[in-house]
Design a protein around this motif. Structure first.
Motif, PDB file in Angstrom:
ATOM      1  N   ALA A  82       0.967  15.349  -1.656  1.00 50.82           N
ATOM      2  CA  ALA A  82       1.745  15.418  -0.415  1.00 50.82           C
ATOM      3  C   ALA A  82       1.143  14.518   0.662  1.00 50.82           C
ATOM      4  O   ALA A  82       1.879  13.860   1.411  1.00 50.82           O
ATOM      5  CB  ALA A  82       1.803  16.860   0.075  1.00 50.82           C
ATOM      6  N   ALA A  83      -0.185  14.460   0.732  1.00 49.07           N
ATOM      7  CA  ALA A  83      -0.834  13.580   1.711  1.00 49.07           C
ATOM      8  C   ALA A  83      -0.542  12.113   1.407  1.00 49.07           C
ATOM      9  O   ALA A  83      -0.291  11.319   2.331  1.00 49.07           O
ATOM     10  CB  ALA A  83      -2.337  13.830   1.723  1.00 49.07           C
ATOM     11  N   CYS A  84      -0.554  11.751   0.135  1.00 47.13           N
ATOM     12  CA  CYS A  84      -0.222  10.376  -0.244  1.00 47.13           C
ATOM     13  C   CYS A  84       1.226  10.053   0.118  1.00 47.13           C
ATOM     14  O   CYS A  84       1.520   8.959   0.602  1.00 47.13           O
ATOM     15  CB  CYS A  84      -0.441  10.158  -1.737  1.00 47.13           C
ATOM     16  N   LYS A  93      -5.082  23.124  -8.876  1.00 41.26           N
ATOM     17  CA  LYS A  93      -3.657  22.791  -8.845  1.00 41.26           C
ATOM     18  C   LYS A  93      -3.191  22.574  -7.413  1.00 41.26           C
ATOM     19  O   LYS A  93      -2.437  21.643  -7.125  1.00 41.26           O
ATOM     20  CB  LYS A  93      -2.833  23.901  -9.479  1.00 41.26           C
ATOM     21  N   SER A  94      -3.650  23.427  -6.519  1.00 39.94           N
ATOM     22  CA  SER A  94      -3.284  23.280  -5.108  1.00 39.94           C
ATOM     23  C   SER A  94      -3.853  21.992  -4.533  1.00 39.94           C
ATOM     24  O   SER A  94      -3.189  21.311  -3.749  1.00 39.94           O
ATOM     25  CB  SER A  94      -3.787  24.470  -4.305  1.00 39.94           C
ATOM     26  N   ALA A  95      -5.063  21.647  -4.917  1.00 42.19           N
ATOM     27  CA  ALA A  95      -5.683  20.419  -4.421  1.00 42.19           C
ATOM     28  C   ALA A  95      -4.896  19.198  -4.879  1.00 42.19           C
ATOM     29  O   ALA A  95      -4.682  18.258  -4.096  1.00 42.19           O
ATOM     30  CB  ALA A  95      -7.127  20.325  -4.893  1.00 42.19           C
ATOM     31  N   VAL A  96      -4.447  19.194  -6.127  1.00 40.52           N
ATOM     32  CA  VAL A  96      -3.648  18.073  -6.629  1.00 40.52           C
ATOM     33  C   VAL A  96      -2.337  17.980  -5.854  1.00 40.52           C
ATOM     34  O   VAL A  96      -1.902  16.891  -5.470  1.00 40.52           O
ATOM     35  CB  VAL A  96      -3.393  18.223  -8.144  1.00 40.52           C
ATOM     36  N   ALA A  97      -1.708  19.106  -5.583  1.00 38.71           N
ATOM     37  CA  ALA A  97      -0.451  19.107  -4.834  1.00 38.71           C
ATOM     38  C   ALA A  97      -0.663  18.646  -3.392  1.00 38.71           C
ATOM     39  O   ALA A  97       0.155  17.889  -2.860  1.00 38.71           O
ATOM     40  CB  ALA A  97       0.167  20.501  -4.859  1.00 38.71           C
ATOM     41  N   VAL A  98      -1.752  19.058  -2.776  1.00 32.19           N
ATOM     42  CA  VAL A  98      -2.041  18.644  -1.393  1.00 32.19           C
ATOM     43  C   VAL A  98      -2.328  17.152  -1.328  1.00 32.19           C
ATOM     44  O   VAL A  98      -1.846  16.451  -0.433  1.00 32.19           O
ATOM     45  CB  VAL A  98      -3.209  19.478  -0.818  1.00 32.19           C
ATOM     46  N   LEU A 105       0.830  -1.204   0.000  1.00 30.52           N
ATOM     47  CA  LEU A 105       0.000   0.000   0.000  1.00 30.52           C
ATOM     48  C   LEU A 105       0.867   1.257   0.000  1.00 30.52           C
ATOM     49  O   LEU A 105       0.551   2.244  -0.669  1.00 30.52           O
ATOM     50  CB  LEU A 105      -0.941  -0.005   1.198  1.00 30.52           C
ATOM     51  N   ALA A 106       1.979   1.213   0.720  1.00 29.99           N
ATOM     52  CA  ALA A 106       2.892   2.360   0.745  1.00 29.99           C
ATOM     53  C   ALA A 106       3.464   2.623  -0.642  1.00 29.99           C
ATOM     54  O   ALA A 106       3.549   3.780  -1.075  1.00 29.99           O
ATOM     55  CB  ALA A 106       4.013   2.120   1.749  1.00 29.99           C
ATOM     56  N   VAL A 107       3.821   1.582  -1.372  1.00 29.59           N
ATOM     57  CA  VAL A 107       4.356   1.753  -2.725  1.00 29.59           C
ATOM     58  C   VAL A 107       3.287   2.345  -3.644  1.00 29.59           C
ATOM     59  O   VAL A 107       3.579   3.231  -4.449  1.00 29.59           O
ATOM     60  CB  VAL A 107       4.890   0.406  -3.270  1.00 29.59           C
ATOM     61  N   LEU A 167       1.152   7.170  -6.497  1.00 28.61           N
ATOM     62  CA  LEU A 167       0.119   8.198  -6.624  1.00 28.61           C
ATOM     63  C   LEU A 167       0.682   9.582  -6.309  1.00 28.61           C
ATOM     64  O   LEU A 167       0.363  10.562  -6.989  1.00 28.61           O
ATOM     65  CB  LEU A 167      -1.048   7.889  -5.700  1.00 28.61           C
ATOM     66  N   ALA A 168       1.506   9.659  -5.284  1.00 29.13           N
ATOM     67  CA  ALA A 168       2.106  10.945  -4.922  1.00 29.13           C
ATOM     68  C   ALA A 168       3.011  11.447  -6.039  1.00 29.13           C
ATOM     69  O   ALA A 168       2.976  12.632  -6.396  1.00 29.13           O
ATOM     70  CB  ALA A 168       2.893  10.801  -3.624  1.00 29.13           C
TER      71      ALA A 168
END
Length: 62
Positions: free
Chosen positions: A44-46, A36-41, A7-9, A14-15
Motif C-alpha cells: 500500500a505504501a508503494c 502478512k500485514s507487513a507485506v500488505a502495508v 520510478l512510479a511505474v 512492486l505494489a
C-alpha cells in the motif's frame, strides 16, 4: 518519460506484486499474521508513493 514516472511505474509493479503475494501464493500461508500485514502495508505504501510521483508536475524548463 520522466524519471519520476519511471520510478512510479516501478513502485506500481512492486505494489502489485506485494498485494498479489498476500492473496495468490500458497507459501504466504506459512507466514505469521504480522508478516502478512507487513507485506500488505509495504504494498500500500508503494502504491501511494507511486501515485504521488505520477501526479507530481514535471519541472518547467528554464
Amino acid at each position: 518519460m520522466t524519471p519520476q514516472r519511471v520510478l512510479a511505474v516501478v513502485l506500481f509493479v512492486l505494489a502489485f506484486l506485494a498485494l498479489a503475494a498476500t492473496r495468490a501464493f500458497p507459501f504466504v500461508d506459512d507466514l505469521s499474521g504480522v508478516a502478512k500485514s507487513a507485506v500488505a502495508v509495504v504494498g500500500a505504501a508503494c502504491l501511494l508513493a507511486g501515485v504521488a510521483l505520477w501526479m507530481r508536475k514535471p519541472p518547467e524548463p528554464r
